[in-house]
Design a protein around this motif. Sequence first.
Motif, mmCIF file in Angstrom:
data_model
loop_
_atom_site.group_PDB
_atom_site.id
_atom_site.type_symbol
_atom_site.label_atom_id
_atom_site.label_comp_id
_atom_site.label_asym_id
_atom_site.label_seq_id
_atom_site.Cartn_x
_atom_site.Cartn_y
_atom_site.Cartn_z
ATOM 1 N N GLU A 91 -40.117 -22.959 -34.932
ATOM 2 C CA GLU A 91 -38.849 -22.274 -35.217
ATOM 3 C C GLU A 91 -39.031 -20.870 -35.767
ATOM 4 O O GLU A 91 -38.030 -20.182 -36.017
ATOM 5 C CB GLU A 91 -38.039 -23.103 -36.219
ATOM 6 N N CYS A 92 -40.256 -20.438 -35.980
ATOM 7 C CA CYS A 92 -40.488 -19.085 -36.496
ATOM 8 C C CYS A 92 -39.688 -18.095 -35.658
ATOM 9 O O CYS A 92 -39.684 -18.158 -34.419
ATOM 10 C CB CYS A 92 -41.976 -18.764 -36.449
ATOM 11 N N GLU A 93 -39.018 -17.191 -36.309
ATOM 12 C CA GLU A 93 -38.085 -16.312 -35.610
ATOM 13 C C GLU A 93 -38.774 -15.340 -34.662
ATOM 14 O O GLU A 93 -38.126 -14.743 -33.797
ATOM 15 C CB GLU A 93 -37.239 -15.550 -36.637
ATOM 16 N N VAL A 94 -40.075 -15.154 -34.826
ATOM 17 C CA VAL A 94 -40.848 -14.278 -33.938
ATOM 18 C C VAL A 94 -41.990 -15.090 -33.334
ATOM 19 O O VAL A 94 -42.330 -16.172 -33.822
ATOM 20 C CB VAL A 94 -41.398 -13.053 -34.695
ATOM 21 N N PRO A 95 -42.610 -14.602 -32.263
ATOM 22 C CA PRO A 95 -43.716 -15.332 -31.655
ATOM 23 C C PRO A 95 -44.873 -15.565 -32.621
ATOM 24 O O PRO A 95 -45.166 -14.730 -33.473
ATOM 25 C CB PRO A 95 -44.139 -14.418 -30.496
ATOM 26 N N VAL A 96 -45.525 -16.717 -32.456
ATOM 27 C CA VAL A 96 -46.685 -17.090 -33.274
ATOM 28 C C VAL A 96 -47.907 -17.213 -32.376
ATOM 29 O O VAL A 96 -47.882 -17.935 -31.371
ATOM 30 C CB VAL A 96 -46.448 -18.427 -34.002
ATOM 31 N N VAL A 97 -48.965 -16.517 -32.744
ATOM 32 C CA VAL A 97 -50.248 -16.610 -32.051
ATOM 33 C C VAL A 97 -51.184 -17.435 -32.924
ATOM 34 O O VAL A 97 -51.415 -17.098 -34.086
ATOM 35 C CB VAL A 97 -50.863 -15.218 -31.798
ATOM 36 N N ALA A 98 -51.722 -18.521 -32.385
ATOM 37 C CA ALA A 98 -52.699 -19.323 -33.114
ATOM 38 C C ALA A 98 -54.101 -18.836 -32.781
ATOM 39 O O ALA A 98 -54.466 -18.725 -31.607
ATOM 40 C CB ALA A 98 -52.554 -20.793 -32.756
ATOM 41 N N ALA A 99 -54.880 -18.535 -33.811
ATOM 42 C CA ALA A 99 -56.277 -18.132 -33.638
ATOM 43 C C ALA A 99 -57.138 -19.324 -34.030
ATOM 44 O O ALA A 99 -57.306 -19.625 -35.217
ATOM 45 C CB ALA A 99 -56.595 -16.922 -34.515
ATOM 46 N N VAL A 100 -57.667 -20.016 -33.042
ATOM 47 C CA VAL A 100 -58.321 -21.308 -33.270
ATOM 48 C C VAL A 100 -59.838 -21.188 -33.147
ATOM 49 O O VAL A 100 -60.355 -20.760 -32.115
ATOM 50 C CB VAL A 100 -57.813 -22.347 -32.250
ATOM 51 N N GLN A 101 -60.536 -21.607 -34.209
ATOM 52 C CA GLN A 101 -61.984 -21.678 -34.172
ATOM 53 C C GLN A 101 -62.433 -23.085 -34.516
ATOM 54 O O GLN A 101 -61.727 -23.822 -35.202
ATOM 55 C CB GLN A 101 -62.616 -20.695 -35.157
#
Length: 247
Positions: A91-101
């Motif tokens: 639901e975050c009002e802006v896009p979310v980028v997940a940085a996965v390691q």
Amino acid sequence: MSVSTSSPEKGIRVVTVDHPPVNALPATGWFTLADAVRTAGRDPEVRCVVLAAAGRGFNAGVDIKEIQTHGRTALIGANRGCHEAFSAVYECEVPVVAAVQGFCLGGGIGLAGNADAIVASEDAIFGLPELDRGALGAATHLARLVPQHLMRTLYFTSRTATAAELHAHGSVWRVVPRAELAQAALELARDIAAKDGELLRLAKAALNGIDPVDVRRSYRFEQGFTYEASVSGVGDRVRDTFGEAPA
């Protein structure tokens, strides 16, 4: 337990989880993470949020020891906390980028699966070892990352898929060496943040509105079976063998 935020560039907010040794979060940690993501998304100056983690891996799910120690009270707290954190990302009002390691397991799948884009390091693995831990859940989110039959196979076997495999399925945007992960995530966030902020928020709401599955309701449905497993005793029976060699 640490959830920190930073603003490395205009329009970008980075939310970083750091909870050694493996970023397996207690119930309160999921709520803290949810608050940080929601706060970042509400800031009118923010156009993209990067969800990152410090340490060995992205996220190893819930704190099993907390549930073993405090029983159903901790299980309910974990269920509610995970639902809140996953919803905050979605639901975050802006896009979310997940940085996965490294490892992205259990609750990590809920976070990454609800993100809008994923950048992963070459050593990243994705999976749901829930059946080995006396729980269920997050198949809703794994189904957003891999095709249906692969999701079921990974779920029933507790096996993992690599970042390269997810990239082949189209759910991971880029796979990079771990040392380049933060920069790769920022590059994608920068491209997103270059768009008009108001239009980005409308676009995020529009895309959520056309999703074929209501991820919030679907996940809560799964959590009901996690609780049923606990009440019946099977959850505790399996959890008590967690970390032991198979007989």
